[in-house]
Design a protein around this motif. Structure first.
Motif, PDB file in Angstrom:
ATOM      1  N   GLY A 275       9.652  -9.419   0.360  1.00  0.00           N
ATOM      2  CA  GLY A 275       9.566  -8.763  -0.950  1.00  0.00           C
ATOM      3  C   GLY A 275       8.735  -9.573  -1.929  1.00  0.00           C
ATOM      4  O   GLY A 275       7.914  -9.028  -2.672  1.00  0.00           O
ATOM      5  N   VAL A 276       8.939 -10.891  -1.946  1.00  0.00           N
ATOM      6  CA  VAL A 276       8.150 -11.768  -2.830  1.00  0.00           C
ATOM      7  C   VAL A 276       6.670 -11.702  -2.453  1.00  0.00           C
ATOM      8  O   VAL A 276       5.795 -11.638  -3.321  1.00  0.00           O
ATOM      9  CB  VAL A 276       8.683 -13.213  -2.762  1.00  0.00           C
TER      10      VAL A 276
ATOM     11  N   GLY B  66       5.162  -9.205  -1.085  1.00  0.00           N
ATOM     12  CA  GLY B  66       4.679  -7.892  -1.516  1.00  0.00           C
ATOM     13  C   GLY B  66       4.374  -7.852  -3.006  1.00  0.00           C
ATOM     14  O   GLY B  66       3.366  -7.287  -3.430  1.00  0.00           O
ATOM     15  N   VAL B  67       5.245  -8.459  -3.806  1.00  0.00           N
ATOM     16  CA  VAL B  67       5.004  -8.515  -5.255  1.00  0.00           C
ATOM     17  C   VAL B  67       3.751  -9.335  -5.554  1.00  0.00           C
ATOM     18  O   VAL B  67       2.930  -8.942  -6.397  1.00  0.00           O
ATOM     19  CB  VAL B  67       6.238  -9.096  -5.977  1.00  0.00           C
ATOM     20  N   ALA B  68       3.574 -10.447  -4.855  1.00  0.00           N
ATOM     21  CA  ALA B  68       2.379 -11.274  -5.065  1.00  0.00           C
ATOM     22  C   ALA B  68       1.124 -10.495  -4.707  1.00  0.00           C
ATOM     23  O   ALA B  68       0.127 -10.521  -5.444  1.00  0.00           O
ATOM     24  CB  ALA B  68       2.471 -12.547  -4.231  1.00  0.00           C
ATOM     25  N   TRP B  69       1.154  -9.772  -3.588  1.00  0.00           N
ATOM     26  CA  TRP B  69      -0.009  -8.977  -3.184  1.00  0.00           C
ATOM     27  C   TRP B  69      -0.289  -7.885  -4.219  1.00  0.00           C
ATOM     28  O   TRP B  69      -1.449  -7.642  -4.568  1.00  0.00           O
ATOM     29  CB  TRP B  69       0.242  -8.349  -1.814  1.00  0.00           C
ATOM     30  N   ALA B  70       0.755  -7.214  -4.718  1.00  0.00           N
ATOM     31  CA  ALA B  70       0.563  -6.154  -5.715  1.00  0.00           C
ATOM     32  C   ALA B  70      -0.045  -6.720  -7.000  1.00  0.00           C
ATOM     33  O   ALA B  70      -0.928  -6.095  -7.613  1.00  0.00           O
ATOM     34  CB  ALA B  70       1.891  -5.468  -6.017  1.00  0.00           C
ATOM     35  N   LEU B  71       0.395  -7.896  -7.428  1.00  0.00           N
ATOM     36  CA  LEU B  71      -0.174  -8.512  -8.629  1.00  0.00           C
ATOM     37  C   LEU B  71      -1.654  -8.851  -8.432  1.00  0.00           C
ATOM     38  O   LEU B  71      -2.474  -8.600  -9.306  1.00  0.00           O
ATOM     39  CB  LEU B  71       0.605  -9.772  -8.995  1.00  0.00           C
TER      40      LEU B  71
ATOM     41  N   THR C 254      -3.692  -5.616  -8.402  1.00  0.00           N
ATOM     42  CA  THR C 254      -3.784  -5.033  -9.742  1.00  0.00           C
ATOM     43  C   THR C 254      -4.773  -5.798 -10.615  1.00  0.00           C
ATOM     44  O   THR C 254      -5.588  -5.191 -11.306  1.00  0.00           O
ATOM     45  CB  THR C 254      -2.398  -5.025 -10.411  1.00  0.00           C
TER      46      THR C 254
END
Length: 147
Positions: free
Chosen positions: A66-67, A69-74, A77
């Protein structure tokens, strides 16, 4: 333990299919099927399957995914926003400077009119080798392109 058993069963079934295929004298296909069938068995023997099974059932591993995934999304973006704005401040400054230093800023736009082909000279007409003819050919080409 169950994952190792399933992988071993898949390998055994694949080797059975390879044996039947070889019996039908399709040896190249049988060798390819046997190669694919041995992959799960090799993964079991190296311990990869056990590691994957432990990871799939671990809440800490899922939190780590999950972490990530959040890093990749940031990152995705911020790159999208940067592209939409036109890059960083230094890149925009360099682009403006390059825009001022255009090679031919006063060049005219190309002609978008219909293209016309000059008639081909008859094959029996003698060609002159004087320099005047060479320049007339060049002038015809330039006129054709509107220059």
């Amino acid at each position: 333990m169950i994952a190792e058993t399933v992988c071993s069963a898949v390998s055994a079934a694949g080797l059975g299919v390879a044996a039947v295929t070889a019996y039908r004298k399709r040896f190249l296909t049988a060798a390819r099927i046997a190669a694919y069938a041995l992959v799960p068995l090799g993964l079991v023997m190296t311990g990869v399957v056990g590691w994957l099974a432990d990871t799939a059932l671990s809440p800490t591993a899922w939190a780590g995914f999950g972490v990530l995934g959040v890093a990749w999304a940031l990152l995705a973006t911020t790159r999208a926003v940067e592209r939409r704005r036109g890059g960083t401040r230094a890149e925009r400054k360099a682009a403006r400077a390059a825009g001022r230093d255009a090679v031919a800023p006063a060049a005219s736009a190309p002609s978008l009119g219909p293209a016309t082909r000059p008639a081909a000279p008859p094959a029996s007409a003698p060609r002159s080798t004087t320099s005047g003819d060479d320049f007339s050919d060049i002038e015809a080409i330039l006129k054709k392109h509107g220059i």
